[in-house]
Write an enzyme that holds these catalytic residues in place. Structure first.
Site, PDB file in Angstrom:
ATOM      1  CD  GLU A 157       7.830 -14.446  35.486  1.00  0.00           C
ATOM      2  OE1 GLU A 157       7.548 -14.285  36.688  1.00  0.00           O
ATOM      3  OE2 GLU A 157       7.223 -14.387  34.499  1.00  0.00           O
ATOM      4  CG  HIS A 174       4.931 -16.413  37.194  1.00  0.00           C
ATOM      5  ND1 HIS A 174       5.162 -15.342  37.518  1.00  0.00           N
ATOM      6  CD2 HIS A 174       3.793 -17.024  38.195  1.00  0.00           C
ATOM      7  CE1 HIS A 174       4.511 -15.126  38.780  1.00  0.00           C
ATOM      8  NE2 HIS A 174       3.643 -15.865  39.205  1.00  0.00           N
ATOM      9  CB  CYS A 233       0.756 -13.825  38.395  1.00  0.00           C
ATOM     10  SG  CYS A 233       0.194 -14.944  39.682  1.00  0.00           S
TER      11      CYS A 233
END
Length: 184
Positions: A163, A161, A73
């Protein structure tokens, strides 16, 4: 054991990036973005997301650290901005579930996700022009540059993202980045 450092750009998910890497058996440390690269001994670097390009500290210095770098990002946006690309406001804005078309099935970071993947991404800001030497590796109907790679310099970026649980194949991005780091 491979060590990957996560440079904390004050993003809300930085701790999840460290955890995702630890879950893969990686020696991981989260360091503040004011930490100079010469104080870090690592096989790879993740530049985390964050709220503001004005708060990136010494993150750009890691682009010269001679180890693979993955920007997530804001991390991808700072790679683009520092290396001659452009970043601008996205038309879509906040977080959303997005289908990303993977346009390069040979890319070492995103190619294994070909032909598409579902991700969780913020598009408040986004890369609007690739820096010289980078290839477009992912795009969506929301954002023209969802992922980019410069395999010659081992610099990679994703707008989304990997994660967070909402990203379907996020762990695979970290596995692929680990493989890049271990191939050095």
């Amino acid at each position: 054991m491979t060590k990957i450092v996560v440079v904390d750009n004050h993003g809300q998910f930085t701790h999840l990036e460290g955890r995702a890497l630890r879950d893969l058996g990686v020696d991981t440390e989260i360091v503040d973005n004011d930490t100079p690269p010469e104080e870090v001994d690592a096989d790879g670097v993740v530049l985390s997301g964050g709220p503001d390009m004005d708060r990136i500290g010494k993150s750009a210095d890691y682009l010269e650290a001679d180890v693979p770098v993955l920007g997530i990002c804001l991390g991808m946006q700072l790679i683009a901005a520092e290396l001659g690309g452009s970043v601008g406001s996205g038309e879509y804005g906040g977080y959303a579930d997005v289908t990303v078309d993977i346009v390069d099935d040979d890319d070492p970071l995103t190619g294994s996700l070909h032909p598409e993947t579902r991700v969780w991404a913020s598009h408040a800001d986004e890369v609007t022009e690739l820096p010289e030497g980078f290839e477009l590796t992912g795009q969506s109907d929301v954002c023209d540059v969802e992922a980019m790679s410069d395999t010659d310099r081992d610099l990679y970026g994703v707008q989304w993202h990997p994660e967070v649980a909402h990203t379907e194949e996020g762990e695979e991005i970290f596995e692929n980045f680990l493989a890049i780091c271990e191939s050095q």
